[in-house]
Design a protein around this motif. Structure first.
Motif, mmCIF file in Angstrom:
data_model
loop_
_atom_site.group_PDB
_atom_site.id
_atom_site.type_symbol
_atom_site.label_atom_id
_atom_site.label_comp_id
_atom_site.label_asym_id
_atom_site.label_seq_id
_atom_site.Cartn_x
_atom_site.Cartn_y
_atom_site.Cartn_z
ATOM 1 N N LYS A 48 -12.215 13.188 3.220
ATOM 2 C CA LYS A 48 -11.672 12.276 2.212
ATOM 3 C C LYS A 48 -10.150 12.330 2.141
ATOM 4 C CE LYS A 48 -15.831 12.466 -0.665
ATOM 5 N NZ LYS A 48 -16.374 12.762 -2.011
ATOM 6 N N SER A 49 -9.552 13.470 2.459
ATOM 7 C CA SER A 49 -8.098 13.593 2.357
ATOM 8 C C SER A 49 -7.367 12.675 3.328
ATOM 9 C CB SER A 49 -7.675 15.050 2.614
ATOM 10 O OG SER A 49 -8.066 15.466 3.924
ATOM 11 N N TRP A 51 -8.027 9.584 3.821
ATOM 12 C CA TRP A 51 -8.122 8.179 3.404
ATOM 13 C C TRP A 51 -7.674 7.942 1.964
ATOM 14 C CZ3 TRP A 51 -8.753 6.638 8.041
ATOM 15 C CH2 TRP A 51 -9.548 7.368 8.930
ATOM 16 N N THR A 52 -6.931 8.891 1.395
ATOM 17 C CA THR A 52 -6.526 8.769 -0.001
ATOM 18 C C THR A 52 -5.392 7.777 -0.207
ATOM 19 O OG1 THR A 52 -5.075 10.693 0.293
ATOM 20 C CG2 THR A 52 -7.288 11.097 -0.602
ATOM 21 N N ASN A 53 -4.509 7.667 0.765
ATOM 22 C CA ASN A 53 -3.305 6.842 0.612
ATOM 23 C C ASN A 53 -3.535 5.417 1.108
ATOM 24 O OD1 ASN A 53 -2.035 9.171 -0.287
ATOM 25 N ND2 ASN A 53 -1.233 9.692 1.744
ATOM 26 N N ASN A 57 -6.763 3.694 0.403
ATOM 27 C CA ASN A 57 -7.030 3.863 -1.035
ATOM 28 C C ASN A 57 -8.418 4.433 -1.289
ATOM 29 O OD1 ASN A 57 -4.472 2.749 -1.815
ATOM 30 N ND2 ASN A 57 -5.297 0.707 -1.377
ATOM 31 N N GLY A 58 -8.757 5.461 -0.521
ATOM 32 C CA GLY A 58 -10.018 6.159 -0.724
ATOM 33 C C GLY A 58 -11.194 5.616 0.052
ATOM 34 N N GLU A 229 -2.041 5.759 8.798
ATOM 35 C CA GLU A 229 -1.722 4.947 7.639
ATOM 36 C C GLU A 229 -0.829 3.766 8.000
ATOM 37 O OE1 GLU A 229 -0.180 7.715 4.804
ATOM 38 O OE2 GLU A 229 -2.105 8.746 4.552
#
Length: 294
Positions: A48-49, A51-53, A57-58, A229
């Motif tokens: 998950k880390s 795809w957080t930004n 966006n998660g 990203e």
């Protein structure tokens, strides 16, 4: 005559015979590359880390089920593209320039008189660049069908592609094919089908550069620098570095046949990858610029 200091390991290209069926290391290299790549992408999607930004966006760019289906599409793309690429690039283009080359055996005209040779991959003949084109086409069709982002999914595939390259070059080494030029370096080897003189183990050079080094660079770019990203940046890096590594390794590899003076077919096919890399870098920078203006 220079003496090789490293013995070539005599490994049977066939792992096991099951009646008339022969399971070859080369086929297993394809299977290993696809399956381990599938597993690696699935593992990335579950982190998950990553795809957080933005722009994620998660939400990862695909689901594990998507990637499982993509493997089927990729398999057909790589195999069909790899064989068609060999027929076009080597069997027709290279053999038209150097018909006396050891690999030609009457090609390209023999494709007309014996069309079975077009599909006779069991006799050898797969092109990485053709397989790459087939993979790109399969990836484009798949992401379009599933309404996924081509560049985001493409970055995932690029990040694990060196795994398949690594196993493929090891299989070339086991088969005793695609050997290097004659040399007197201490790690030279005498290959069983390449005459009595020691040669560069160029297959291992390519396994190290295109497989290990490229994989490490892309994983650092993904996990530390977070280049995923900026969709397209990882894929562009793959094209750039693969083109550089392949062109460099071709300096030590015995060409299948003369092509354009000192330029081998492998180098000629790698140069366009720099233009493809430039396109991906342009796309990644364009998206980043649009995001900054917003």
């Amino acid at each position: 005559m220079p003496e090789a200091l490293l013995p070539y390991p005599q490994i049977d290209p066939v792992l096991i015979h099951l009646g008339p069926l022969a399971i070859r290391w080369y086929a297993l290299a394809y299977i290993a590359g696809l399956l381990i790549g599938w597993w690696a992408i699935g593992r990335m999607l579950r982190q998950k880390s990553l795809w957080t930004n933005p722009p994620f966006n998660g939400k990862p760019p695909a689901t594990p089920d998507d990637i499982g289906d993509l493997v089927v599409w990729a398999t057909f793309g790589v195999i069909l593209g790899g064989r068609l690429g060999w027929v076009l690039f080597y069997g027709i283009a290279l053999c038209s320039v150097s018909p006396a080359g050891a690999m030609c055996h009457g090609l390209p005209m023999d494709f007309i008189s014996h069309p079975i040779r077009i599909i006779a991959a069991w006799d050898g003949g797969m092109s990485f660049h053709g397989g790459l084109i087939g993979l790109i086409v399969a990836l484009w069709l798949f992401t379009r069908r599933r309404k996924l982002n081509l560049f985001q999914v493409g970055d995932l595939v690029a990040a694990v592609a060196p795994i398949g390259l690594f196993f493929g070059r090891l299989a070339n080494f086991i088969n005793g094919e695609l050997w290097g030029k004659v040399t007197d370096v201490p790690w030279a080897m005498v290959f069983p089908h390449a005459g009595p003189l020691p040669r560069h183990p160029s297959q291992l050079y390519e396994a190290a550069l295109e497989g290990v080094v490229l994989f490490i660079v892309l994983q650092i770019a993904l996990r530390v620098w977070r280049w995923h990203e900026r969709p397209g940046l990882l894929a562009g890096t793959f094209f750039l570095l693969y083109g550089l590594f392949r062109a460099f390794a071709e300096v030590f590899r015995e060409p299948d046949a003369p092509f354009l003076g000192p330029i081998s077919m492998g180098q000629a096919l790698s140069f366009p990858m720099f233009a493809v890399a430039a396109f991906f870098f342009w796309y990644a920078s364009r998206k980043q610029g649009a995001k900054a203006r917003a």
